[in-house]
Design an enzyme around this catalytic site. Structure first.
Site, PDB file in Angstrom:
ATOM      1  N   ALA A 198       0.867  -1.180   0.000  1.00  0.00           N
ATOM      2  CA  ALA A 198       0.000   0.000   0.000  1.00  0.00           C
ATOM      3  C   ALA A 198       0.901   1.225   0.000  1.00  0.00           C
ATOM      4  O   ALA A 198       2.044   1.159   0.449  1.00  0.00           O
ATOM      5  CB  ALA A 198      -0.884  -0.017   1.231  1.00  0.00           C
ATOM      6  N   GLU A 255       3.823  -5.374   7.443  1.00  0.00           N
ATOM      7  CA  GLU A 255       2.986  -4.324   8.047  1.00  0.00           C
ATOM      8  C   GLU A 255       3.337  -4.035   9.500  1.00  0.00           C
ATOM      9  O   GLU A 255       3.275  -2.890   9.951  1.00  0.00           O
ATOM     10  CB  GLU A 255       1.493  -4.701   7.943  1.00  0.00           C
ATOM     11  CG  GLU A 255       0.894  -4.544   6.556  1.00  0.00           C
ATOM     12  CD  GLU A 255       1.085  -5.765   5.677  1.00  0.00           C
ATOM     13  OE1 GLU A 255       1.868  -6.664   6.047  1.00  0.00           O
ATOM     14  OE2 GLU A 255       0.454  -5.809   4.603  1.00  0.00           O
ATOM     15  N   GLY A 280       0.457  -5.093   0.843  1.00  0.00           N
ATOM     16  CA  GLY A 280      -0.691  -5.133  -0.061  1.00  0.00           C
ATOM     17  C   GLY A 280      -0.365  -5.789  -1.399  1.00  0.00           C
ATOM     18  O   GLY A 280      -1.256  -6.341  -2.053  1.00  0.00           O
ATOM     19  N   GLU A 338      -0.674  -9.391  -0.862  1.00  0.00           N
ATOM     20  CA  GLU A 338      -2.105  -9.686  -0.694  1.00  0.00           C
ATOM     21  C   GLU A 338      -2.849  -9.695  -2.030  1.00  0.00           C
ATOM     22  O   GLU A 338      -3.709 -10.540  -2.264  1.00  0.00           O
ATOM     23  CB  GLU A 338      -2.727  -8.663   0.266  1.00  0.00           C
ATOM     24  CG  GLU A 338      -2.200  -8.836   1.684  1.00  0.00           C
ATOM     25  CD  GLU A 338      -2.620  -7.709   2.606  1.00  0.00           C
ATOM     26  OE1 GLU A 338      -2.285  -6.540   2.300  1.00  0.00           O
ATOM     27  OE2 GLU A 338      -3.264  -7.974   3.623  1.00  0.00           O
TER      28      GLU A 338
HETATM   29  N1  DAK Z   1       4.589   3.205  -0.633  1.00  0.00           N
HETATM   30  C1  DAK Z   1       4.961   4.389  -1.189  1.00  0.00           C
HETATM   31  N2  DAK Z   1       6.149   4.558  -1.819  1.00  0.00           N
HETATM   32  C2  DAK Z   1       6.975   3.490  -1.894  1.00  0.00           C
HETATM   33  C3  DAK Z   1       6.633   2.226  -1.329  1.00  0.00           C
HETATM   34  C4  DAK Z   1       5.367   2.103  -0.700  1.00  0.00           C
HETATM   35  N3  DAK Z   1       4.919   0.945  -0.173  1.00  0.00           N
HETATM   36  N4  DAK Z   1       7.674   1.384  -1.545  1.00  0.00           N
HETATM   37  C5  DAK Z   1       8.606   2.099  -2.215  1.00  0.00           C
HETATM   38  N5  DAK Z   1       8.205   3.364  -2.421  1.00  0.00           N
HETATM   39  C6  DAK Z   1       8.911   4.446  -3.100  1.00  0.00           C
HETATM   40  C7  DAK Z   1      10.058   4.948  -2.243  1.00  0.00           C
HETATM   41  O1  DAK Z   1       9.591   5.864  -1.279  1.00  0.00           O
HETATM   42  C8  DAK Z   1      10.950   5.597  -3.286  1.00  0.00           C
HETATM   43  O2  DAK Z   1      10.386   6.843  -3.642  1.00  0.00           O
HETATM   44  P1  DAK Z   1      11.309   8.193  -3.722  1.00  0.00           P
HETATM   45  O3  DAK Z   1      11.962   8.298  -2.386  1.00  0.00           O
HETATM   46  O4  DAK Z   1      12.291   7.868  -4.839  1.00  0.00           O
HETATM   47  O5  DAK Z   1      10.343   9.271  -4.035  1.00  0.00           O
HETATM   48  C9  DAK Z   1      10.788   4.668  -4.479  1.00  0.00           C
HETATM   49  O6  DAK Z   1       9.565   3.959  -4.273  1.00  0.00           O
HETATM   50  C10 DAK Z   1      11.905   3.652  -4.606  1.00  0.00           C
HETATM   51  O7  DAK Z   1      12.010   2.977  -3.369  1.00  0.00           O
HETATM   52  P2  DAK Z   1      13.378   2.855  -2.530  1.00  0.00           P
HETATM   53  O8  DAK Z   1      14.277   3.994  -2.825  1.00  0.00           O
HETATM   54  O9  DAK Z   1      13.027   2.602  -1.115  1.00  0.00           O
HETATM   55  O10 DAK Z   1      14.002   1.537  -3.181  1.00  0.00           O
HETATM   56  P3  DAK Z   1      14.964   0.485  -2.485  1.00  0.00           P
HETATM   57  O11 DAK Z   1      15.429  -0.412  -3.568  1.00  0.00           O
HETATM   58  O12 DAK Z   1      15.986   1.166  -1.645  1.00  0.00           O
HETATM   59  O13 DAK Z   1      14.024  -0.345  -1.477  1.00  0.00           O
HETATM   60  C11 DAK Z   1      12.006  -1.567  -0.850  1.00  0.00           C
HETATM   61  C12 DAK Z   1      12.961  -1.119  -2.001  1.00  0.00           C
HETATM   62  C13 DAK Z   1      10.820  -2.260  -1.453  1.00  0.00           C
HETATM   63  C14 DAK Z   1      12.772  -2.538   0.075  1.00  0.00           C
HETATM   64  C15 DAK Z   1      11.598  -0.318  -0.037  1.00  0.00           C
HETATM   65  O14 DAK Z   1      11.107   0.652  -0.955  1.00  0.00           O
HETATM   66  C16 DAK Z   1      10.540  -0.606   0.961  1.00  0.00           C
HETATM   67  O15 DAK Z   1      10.816  -1.148   2.041  1.00  0.00           O
HETATM   68  N6  DAK Z   1       9.300  -0.231   0.658  1.00  0.00           N
HETATM   69  C17 DAK Z   1       8.180  -0.384   1.556  1.00  0.00           C
HETATM   70  C18 DAK Z   1       7.740  -1.813   1.559  1.00  0.00           C
HETATM   71  C19 DAK Z   1       6.618  -2.058   2.556  1.00  0.00           C
HETATM   72  O16 DAK Z   1       6.758  -1.859   3.758  1.00  0.00           O
HETATM   73  N7  DAK Z   1       5.464  -2.464   2.016  1.00  0.00           N
HETATM   74  C20 DAK Z   1       4.317  -2.728   2.834  1.00  0.00           C
HETATM   75  C21 DAK Z   1       3.543  -1.455   2.936  1.00  0.00           C
HETATM   76  S1  DAK Z   1       2.268  -1.594   4.147  1.00  0.00           S
HETATM   77  C22 DAK Z   1      -5.020  -1.156   5.069  1.00  0.00           C
HETATM   78  C23 DAK Z   1      -4.990  -2.248   4.282  1.00  0.00           C
HETATM   79  C24 DAK Z   1      -3.789  -2.675   3.784  1.00  0.00           C
HETATM   80  C25 DAK Z   1      -2.644  -2.028   4.085  1.00  0.00           C
HETATM   81  C26 DAK Z   1      -2.702  -0.920   4.868  1.00  0.00           C
HETATM   82  C27 DAK Z   1      -3.882  -0.470   5.360  1.00  0.00           C
HETATM   83  N8  DAK Z   1      -6.245  -0.734   5.625  1.00  0.00           N
HETATM   84  C28 DAK Z   1      -7.108  -1.763   6.144  1.00  0.00           C
HETATM   85  C29 DAK Z   1      -6.490   0.666   5.846  1.00  0.00           C
HETATM   86  C30 DAK Z   1      -1.418  -2.499   3.569  1.00  0.00           C
HETATM   87  C31 DAK Z   1      -0.275  -2.035   4.059  1.00  0.00           C
HETATM   88  C32 DAK Z   1       0.981  -2.216   3.342  1.00  0.00           C
HETATM   89  O17 DAK Z   1       1.056  -2.726   2.273  1.00  0.00           O
END
Ligand code: DAK
Length: 267
Positions: free
Chosen positions: A72, A140, A117, A120
């Site tokens: 997400a 998450e 997400g 998922e």
């Molecule tokens: N969201 C927004 N931007 C993201 C992102 C994300 N999930 N993942 C990556 N980006 C963006 C980065 O911010 C960066 O943007 P700039 O800084 O260049 O503007 C760009 O993509 C490239 O990412 P990185 O520079 O970080 O690239 P790396 O190779 O260094 O790292 C990475 C890649 C995938 C390991 C890292 O980006 C990372 O850890 N990303 C987050 C992964 C994560 O935690 N995903 C889970 C998100 S939580 C809900 C229902 C569902 C959900 C929530 C609420 N409700 C019931 C309300 C679900 C939640 C989730 O999915």
């Protein structure tokens, strides 16, 4: 069908529809706009493809090579009110249910990150193909969240509850070899191009079978997933009986007896 979206690409070739989440700069993260556009696209597709006239199989993938969907949109979530978060959650959950309720099989083709997400969304497809670079996970808890698009439910059903808990509590990455070993991924490919070709070949061969029977098998298997076996068997028996009224069943069995290839119409 409307095929113009800002965050999605949609194309149909040889009866295979491909949806590509197209926000590569944000690693295809699921923003409110992605969910909302995906919802419109899937609803319209479901309505217009009742007779399989648009497609008989679908591929869901992410743009470019680095990510399928990195989760997400975390940045978008930081400014959400509780009401907006609820709408976001409902849209996301609805999209997973839409993939499950489409009348055709959907293959998630995962290249790079499929986190949160993203994992998922992939799990709501019928099965997952992946490249060697694919990385899965439910991170998450690292953000103070829990999986919200069905991850607490679908991961357990796919890999077993204890393994799912272990993956979810740690928030760790699951590499592609482990993902295959635990049954999350069905097939692994060297490159994204080979994976898409593999999915296309699979779906093209599958299309020789009755689309109606595949739809019924999908429906009964998904419905049975939430039921105890005796109730699931009841759903199966009803569907098995109902399909005897179809042209496809008559054609398939007649073709066998007449030693010829069947011509299925999906009716
Ligand atoms: N969201 C927004 N931007 C993201 C992102 C994300 N999930 N993942 C990556 N980006 C963006 C980065 O911010 C960066 O943007 P700039 O800084 O260049 O503007 C760009 O993509 C490239 O990412 P990185 O520079 O970080 O690239 P790396 O190779 O260094 O790292 C990475 C890649 C995938 C390991 C890292 O980006 C990372 O850890 N990303 C987050 C992964 C994560 O935690 N995903 C889970 C998100 S939580 C809900 C229902 C569902 C959900 C929530 C609420 N409700 C019931 C309300 C679900 C939640 C989730 O999915």
């Amino acid at each position: 069908m409307n095929t113009n979206y800002e965050t999605l690409l949609f194309e149909v070739e040889n009866n295979i529809a491909t949806i590509t989440v197209n926000r590569p700069k944000a690693l295809n993260a699921l923003s409110e706009q992605v969910h909302s556009e995906l919802n419109s696209l899937l609803r319209e597709f479901k309505e217009e493809n009742k007779d399989f006239s648009i497609a008989k199989g679908m591929i869901l993938t992410g743009a470019e090579d680095k990510a399928f969907i990195a989760g997400a949109d975390i940045k978008g979530m930081t400014t959400m009110t509780a009401d907006q978060a609820e709408t976001f959650a409902r849209l996301g959950q609805d999209n997973t249910l839409l993939f499950e309720s489409l009348n055709i099989p959907v293959i998630a083709c995962v290249n790079g990150y499929a986190l949160g997400g993203g994992c998922e969304m992939a799990m709501s497809c019928d099965f997952i193909f992946a490249t060697k670079t694919a990385v899965f996970g439910q991170p998450e808890v690292k953000l103070g969240l829990i999986p919200g698009f069905g991850g607490t439910q679908r991961l357990s059903k796919l890999v077993g509850r204890n393994r799912a808990k272990e993956i979810t509590y740690s928030g760790r990455n699951v590499g592609v070899e482990e993902a295959k070993e635990i049954g999350l991924v069905v097939s692994v490919f060297e490159t994204k191009e080979e994976m898409i070709e593999g999915a296309t070949t699979y779906l093209s061969k599958m299309m020789r079978n009755s689309p109606l029977a595949i739809h019924e098998a999908k429906r009964v298997m998904n419905e049975g997933n939430d039921l105890v076996v005796s109730e699931g068997l009841n759903v199966e028996a009803k569907a098995f009986g109902a399909i005897f009224n179809s042209q496809d069943m008559k054609e398939g069995t007649a073709a066998f007896v007449e030693k010829r290839k069947p011509v299925f119409t999906g009716k």
